[in-house]
Each structure stands twice: as C-alpha cells, then as structure tokens.
Design a protein around this motif. Structure first.
Motif, PDB file in Angstrom:
ATOM      1  N   GLY A 281       0.628  -1.124  -0.095  1.00 53.81           N
ATOM      2  CA  GLY A 281      -0.234  -0.030  -0.289  1.00 53.81           C
ATOM      3  C   GLY A 281       0.816   1.165   0.057  1.00 53.81           C
ATOM      4  O   GLY A 281       0.218   2.371  -0.007  1.00 53.81           O
ATOM      5  N   THR A 282       2.110   1.168  -0.104  1.00 50.65           N
ATOM      6  CA  THR A 282       3.129   2.394   0.049  1.00 50.65           C
ATOM      7  C   THR A 282       3.045   3.102  -1.223  1.00 50.65           C
ATOM      8  O   THR A 282       3.611   4.292  -1.265  1.00 50.65           O
ATOM      9  CB  THR A 282       4.489   2.029   0.387  1.00 50.65           C
ATOM     10  N   LYS A 283       2.622   2.614  -2.579  1.00 49.65           N
ATOM     11  CA  LYS A 283       2.517   3.115  -3.693  1.00 49.65           C
ATOM     12  C   LYS A 283       3.638   3.719  -4.017  1.00 49.65           C
ATOM     13  O   LYS A 283       5.097   3.279  -3.891  1.00 49.65           O
ATOM     14  CB  LYS A 283       1.268   4.087  -3.874  1.00 49.65           C
ATOM     15  N   ASN A 284       3.706   4.915  -4.675  1.00 52.35           N
ATOM     16  CA  ASN A 284       4.705   5.677  -5.310  1.00 52.35           C
ATOM     17  C   ASN A 284       5.278   6.739  -4.434  1.00 52.35           C
ATOM     18  O   ASN A 284       6.167   7.645  -4.780  1.00 52.35           O
ATOM     19  CB  ASN A 284       4.430   6.288  -6.474  1.00 52.35           C
ATOM     20  N   PHE A 285       4.872   6.883  -3.120  1.00 45.07           N
ATOM     21  CA  PHE A 285       5.551   7.670  -2.005  1.00 45.07           C
ATOM     22  C   PHE A 285       6.867   7.267  -1.738  1.00 45.07           C
ATOM     23  O   PHE A 285       7.268   6.051  -1.746  1.00 45.07           O
ATOM     24  CB  PHE A 285       4.330   7.738  -0.863  1.00 45.07           C
ATOM     25  N   PRO A 286       7.598   8.281  -1.089  1.00 45.69           N
ATOM     26  CA  PRO A 286       9.063   8.039  -0.731  1.00 45.69           C
ATOM     27  C   PRO A 286       8.842   6.689   0.524  1.00 45.69           C
ATOM     28  O   PRO A 286       7.886   7.034   1.407  1.00 45.69           O
ATOM     29  CB  PRO A 286       9.633   9.241   0.050  1.00 45.69           C
ATOM     30  N   LYS A 287       9.769   6.137   0.781  1.00 49.50           N
ATOM     31  CA  LYS A 287       9.729   5.058   1.643  1.00 49.50           C
ATOM     32  C   LYS A 287      10.965   4.899   2.521  1.00 49.50           C
ATOM     33  O   LYS A 287      12.214   5.059   2.032  1.00 49.50           O
ATOM     34  CB  LYS A 287       9.352   3.771   1.050  1.00 49.50           C
ATOM     35  N   VAL A 288      10.738   4.713   3.836  1.00 51.08           N
ATOM     36  CA  VAL A 288      12.112   4.388   4.617  1.00 51.08           C
ATOM     37  C   VAL A 288      11.756   3.315   5.446  1.00 51.08           C
ATOM     38  O   VAL A 288      10.780   3.039   6.025  1.00 51.08           O
ATOM     39  CB  VAL A 288      12.096   5.798   5.836  1.00 51.08           C
ATOM     40  N   LEU A 289      12.555   2.432   5.224  1.00 52.60           N
ATOM     41  CA  LEU A 289      12.521   0.903   5.789  1.00 52.60           C
ATOM     42  C   LEU A 289      13.509   0.989   7.159  1.00 52.60           C
ATOM     43  O   LEU A 289      14.754   0.957   7.064  1.00 52.60           O
ATOM     44  CB  LEU A 289      12.950  -0.123   4.710  1.00 52.60           C
ATOM     45  N   LEU A 290      12.833   0.384   8.257  1.00 57.52           N
ATOM     46  CA  LEU A 290      13.684   0.007   9.261  1.00 57.52           C
ATOM     47  C   LEU A 290      13.753  -1.689   9.211  1.00 57.52           C
ATOM     48  O   LEU A 290      12.953  -2.317   9.039  1.00 57.52           O
ATOM     49  CB  LEU A 290      12.988   0.360  10.714  1.00 57.52           C
ATOM     50  N   ALA A 291      15.399  -2.055   9.119  1.00 62.82           N
ATOM     51  CA  ALA A 291      15.620  -3.163   9.241  1.00 62.82           C
ATOM     52  C   ALA A 291      16.792  -3.421   9.814  1.00 62.82           C
ATOM     53  O   ALA A 291      17.822  -2.691   9.653  1.00 62.82           O
ATOM     54  CB  ALA A 291      15.760  -3.922   7.745  1.00 62.82           C
ATOM     55  N   HIS A 292      16.905  -4.344  10.827  1.00 60.39           N
ATOM     56  CA  HIS A 292      17.873  -4.375  11.941  1.00 60.39           C
ATOM     57  C   HIS A 292      19.280  -4.671  11.438  1.00 60.39           C
ATOM     58  O   HIS A 292      20.351  -3.807  11.707  1.00 60.39           O
ATOM     59  CB  HIS A 292      17.590  -5.350  12.976  1.00 60.39           C
ATOM     60  N   GLN A 293      19.431  -5.694  10.344  1.00 65.68           N
ATOM     61  CA  GLN A 293      20.728  -5.975   9.930  1.00 65.68           C
ATOM     62  C   GLN A 293      20.964  -5.442   8.509  1.00 65.68           C
ATOM     63  O   GLN A 293      20.240  -5.615   7.732  1.00 65.68           O
ATOM     64  CB  GLN A 293      20.895  -7.577   9.822  1.00 65.68           C
ATOM     65  N   PRO A 294      21.968  -4.753   8.410  1.00 66.10           N
ATOM     66  CA  PRO A 294      22.373  -4.032   7.020  1.00 66.10           C
ATOM     67  C   PRO A 294      22.214  -5.124   5.706  1.00 66.10           C
ATOM     68  O   PRO A 294      21.973  -5.018   4.620  1.00 66.10           O
ATOM     69  CB  PRO A 294      23.874  -3.771   7.218  1.00 66.10           C
ATOM     70  N   ARG A 295      22.670  -6.377   5.911  1.00 63.03           N
ATOM     71  CA  ARG A 295      22.453  -7.563   4.920  1.00 63.03           C
ATOM     72  C   ARG A 295      21.139  -7.628   4.554  1.00 63.03           C
ATOM     73  O   ARG A 295      20.882  -8.342   3.408  1.00 63.03           O
ATOM     74  CB  ARG A 295      23.385  -8.793   5.462  1.00 63.03           C
ATOM     75  N   TYR A 296      19.959  -7.262   5.308  1.00 56.72           N
ATOM     76  CA  TYR A 296      18.677  -7.444   4.802  1.00 56.72           C
ATOM     77  C   TYR A 296      18.382  -6.680   3.456  1.00 56.72           C
ATOM     78  O   TYR A 296      17.711  -7.120   2.685  1.00 56.72           O
ATOM     79  CB  TYR A 296      17.575  -7.055   5.818  1.00 56.72           C
ATOM     80  N   ILE A 297      19.720  -5.777   3.088  1.00 57.57           N
ATOM     81  CA  ILE A 297      19.301  -4.860   2.040  1.00 57.57           C
ATOM     82  C   ILE A 297      19.479  -5.880   0.809  1.00 57.57           C
ATOM     83  O   ILE A 297      18.834  -5.566  -0.442  1.00 57.57           O
ATOM     84  CB  ILE A 297      20.561  -3.715   2.203  1.00 57.57           C
ATOM     85  N   LYS A 298      19.982  -6.964   0.646  1.00 60.62           N
ATOM     86  CA  LYS A 298      20.117  -7.727  -0.226  1.00 60.62           C
ATOM     87  C   LYS A 298      18.900  -8.331  -0.591  1.00 60.62           C
ATOM     88  O   LYS A 298      18.667  -8.887  -1.886  1.00 60.62           O
ATOM     89  CB  LYS A 298      21.226  -8.970  -0.052  1.00 60.62           C
ATOM     90  N   GLU A 299      17.878  -8.358   0.671  1.00 63.27           N
ATOM     91  CA  GLU A 299      16.339  -9.101   0.062  1.00 63.27           C
ATOM     92  C   GLU A 299      15.509  -7.954  -0.500  1.00 63.27           C
ATOM     93  O   GLU A 299      14.278  -8.343  -1.018  1.00 63.27           O
ATOM     94  CB  GLU A 299      15.696  -9.474   1.415  1.00 63.27           C
ATOM     95  N   ILE A 300      16.066  -6.567  -0.711  1.00 60.64           N
ATOM     96  CA  ILE A 300      14.923  -5.571  -1.004  1.00 60.64           C
ATOM     97  C   ILE A 300      15.011  -5.513  -2.878  1.00 60.64           C
ATOM     98  O   ILE A 300      16.401  -5.588  -3.558  1.00 60.64           O
ATOM     99  CB  ILE A 300      15.369  -4.194  -0.639  1.00 60.64           C
ATOM    100  N   ASP A 301      13.897  -5.887  -3.253  1.00 61.31           N
ATOM    101  CA  ASP A 301      13.737  -6.032  -4.839  1.00 61.31           C
ATOM    102  C   ASP A 301      12.902  -4.919  -5.373  1.00 61.31           C
ATOM    103  O   ASP A 301      12.323  -5.206  -6.504  1.00 61.31           O
ATOM    104  CB  ASP A 301      13.469  -7.559  -5.197  1.00 61.31           C
TER     105      ASP A 301
END
Length: 372
Positions: A281-301
């Motif tokens: 539901g976040t559509k085309n708005f800017p997004k800030v994601l809280l994810a504890h471990q930096p390596r989770y960034i590899k899961e962002i697609d």
C-alpha cells in the motif's frame, strides 16, 4: 542449551587468545621474571573474569561496579591480542633490519616498553569512548519528498547490566532535546529477561517527537521472549512495526515508514521478515525502511529510498570491524546501495559485552531527510 554451546565456544576462544598473549608477547618482553609473572597473573585474572561474566551477564543482582569489572576482560584480552600481533610484526622488522646485536637489543627493549604502554593506553581510551555517546548528524536527499523531516535513530541499546534505568533516562533527555519528527529504534533494545528490563524500558515512555516513536526487533529480542518484548514496548506508547508500515507527515507531503522483523526469525521459523507485506500500500510515495541487519538490503527487490539499520556496532572495538565486514555489506554511516536505495547504519547507542569502544563511538543519529 544454546547459551551453554555459545559460552563453551566463547570461553575456549578467549583461552586460546590468552595463551597466545602469554607466549608470544609477555614471554618475549625484556622484563624481569617477577614483572612477567605479575603480567601473567593479570592475564589469568582477566580470563577468570571472562568466565565469571558469562554467568552474571543476565543476573541483575550483581552490583554495577562488579558487573563493570567483570565485563572489561573480554575487551582487554581482545586488545592485548591485537597488541601481540603488532608486537610480533615490529619485532620481526627489528630482527631483519638491524644487524648489530647491541643496537638490536636496544630497539627491542624500547619496543617492549612502548608496546606495554600503548596497550594500556588503548584500553583506557576504549573505556572512555564507551561512556560518551556522540551525536552523528547526516543529511539524506530523497526523490519525490515534499518537505524535510528529522528522524532520530537509536539502535543496539542492549538494556541489561550497565545499560540500566539511569542510562536510559539520560538518553531520553538527550533525544528529547533534538526536537525530532519521529524516533526510530532499530532493534536489540532488550538484552536481558523482561522482568529485569522493565524499569529501564519504562523510561522510554518519556520520549517525545512530533509523529511518534517506532521500534523493530533485532536478533537479541529473539533470545528474551520476543512476543513479551513487543507487547510491553507497545504498552509504552511506542509502535512496533511488524512487517508493516505507517504514513508519516501531512497528507501528500510525507513518506511511509516501514519495518520488518529481523532475519534471525528465518533461523527460528518465527517472526520472519516479509518485505512485500511491510511495503503493502505504499504506492509511489517515498519509503524509509527499518531493518535491523544491513545485510537485509540484499532482500530488497523494489524501490526503497532509505534503509535504517544497526546491528554491527560499527565493529565496536577495532579492528573487529574488519570481521563484521565479512558478514555485513555495510558497517557504519551513510552508504549508497544503488540508484534507488541508500542505507544508514547506526554504530549502536549502547554496547554489547565490554563497556569499550575503539574506532566506533556510541551514537545517536540525527537524520534529516530532505527533498532533492
């Protein structure tokens, strides 16, 4: 059972390091036998302190002064091991480069005294650093953002032991003085049993910001009844983001703040991160994601403008940051991951284990997100 395995491995490693320090550093010093005996006794006391620390880590009945003394040996042994490595390198250089025996002996004696003095000074500086939380200010440009927002990020506070009610009360005062739009706590908030953590957690009720305080769990929350922690944190007026998002700001001028469970949940098959659900539901708005471990960034697609993480402690005690780099793609600070995503890694507001920091200060992050 998990604790017993961890404690056994950890104590075994520290014992090995202690033996190496004794044989490769202390034994080679041009000091009297009596002085070297005292140094080995000091080393042995530190190893016993490591063993004792493993048993008092989650026992709040231990006085703070005793807990402080028992938590130091881990850092002391690690830094002495690093000093041993440098000592070996410089001793080898002296042996190879200086042919005259009397001159070589002179330089070796100088190296001995210098090595011991530097090792002591570095340990003292590391203890000093842990007591002082730095304010790290950073500015992040985000596409399609309509107005500026100030996010204050806390991470890896590790309530328990020396991080107590007084520590949190002082932290809250500093954070409130920053006049944040939102406060984000990116995991590893609690590192003891809930019944012991509650007095310190209660201080977080006093946090003030325009749009509220938000929390995600880190890997340490899984060790101390994650469900109970989430429930209690929510009761304090702090919103735990559980694979979900919330809109921040005025209509059509704000951004979505999303949060996911930690990837440790994949190991225990509970409270597992779900990015698709978190961004729903976040559509085309800017997004800030809280994810504890930096390596989770590899899961962002998909497009996420900014990721806020912690976990690494910035390495906490250099050169441990080099080992952290083997597991995590980013260790500290602001990093550009790709054209769509930036990531900021908080070095940790508290500390784990020894109250020592070297090359990585404790921090409160003041992050200003601004329109491009």
């Amino acid at each position: 059972m998990r604790f017993i395995i961890f404690a056994t491995i950890f104590i075994s490693v520290m014992t090995l390091l202690t033996l190496l320090i004794s044989r490769r550093f202390i034994r080679k010093l041009h000091f009297s036998k009596k002085t070297k005996l005292y140094l080995n006794i000091f080393l042995a006391i530190n190893l016993l302190g490591v063993v004792a620390y493993m048993f008092v880590r989650y026992n709040p009945s231990v006085p703070n002064w005793a807990y402080f003394l028992l938590s130091l040996p881990i850092g002391i042994i690690f830094l002495l091991f690093i000093a041993t490595i440098f000592y070996e390198v410089f001793a080898l250089l002296i042996n190879k480069s200086i042919k005259d025996e009397s001159r070589r002996d002179f330089f070796k004696r100088g190296l001995d005294f210098t090595a011991v003095a530097v090792a002591g000074g570095v340990n003292a500086k590391a203890m000093y650093n842990a007591k002082h939380i730095e304010l790290e200010k950073v500015e992040v440009k985000i596409k399609n953002l309509k107005q500026e927002y100030k996010i204050v990020q806390l991470s890896d506070i590790h309530i328990g032991g020396l991080v107590d009610k007084t520590f949190i009360a002082n932290l809250v005062k500093r954070v409130n003085s920053l006049d944040a739009d939102i406060i984000a706590i990116t995991g590893d908030l609690v590192d003891t049993k809930m019944k012991y953590a509650k007095p310190a957690l209660d201080e977080l009720k006093n946090l003030k910001s325009k749009y509220g305080t938000y929390f995600i769990i880190g890997n340490h929350e899984y060790f101390h009844d994650v469900a109970a922690i989430i429930k209690y944190v929510n009761s304090l007026g702090i919103k735990t983001l559980e694979n979900e998002n919330i809109y921040i700001g005025e209509e059509n001028k704000g951004f979505y703040l999303a949060g996911v469970y930690d990837i440790f949940g994949n190991r225990v098959n509970a409270y597992m991160p779900d990015l698709k659900k978190a961004l729903q539901g976040t559509k085309n708005f800017p997004k800030v994601l809280l994810a504890h471990q930096p390596r989770y960034i590899k899961e962002i697609d998909e497009k996420v403008d900014l990721v806020l993480s912690g976990h690494t402690h910035g390495g906490q005690i250099a050169p441990f940051n080099l080992l952290v780099k083997l597991q995590q793609p980013y260790v500290k600070g602001l990093n550009k991951h790709n054209e769509d995503t930036q990531i900021y890694v908080n070095k940790g507001t508290g500390f784990w284990g020894p109250p020592m920091r070297l090359g990585a200060s404790s921090e409160i992050s003041e992050i200003r997100i601004i329109p491009t």
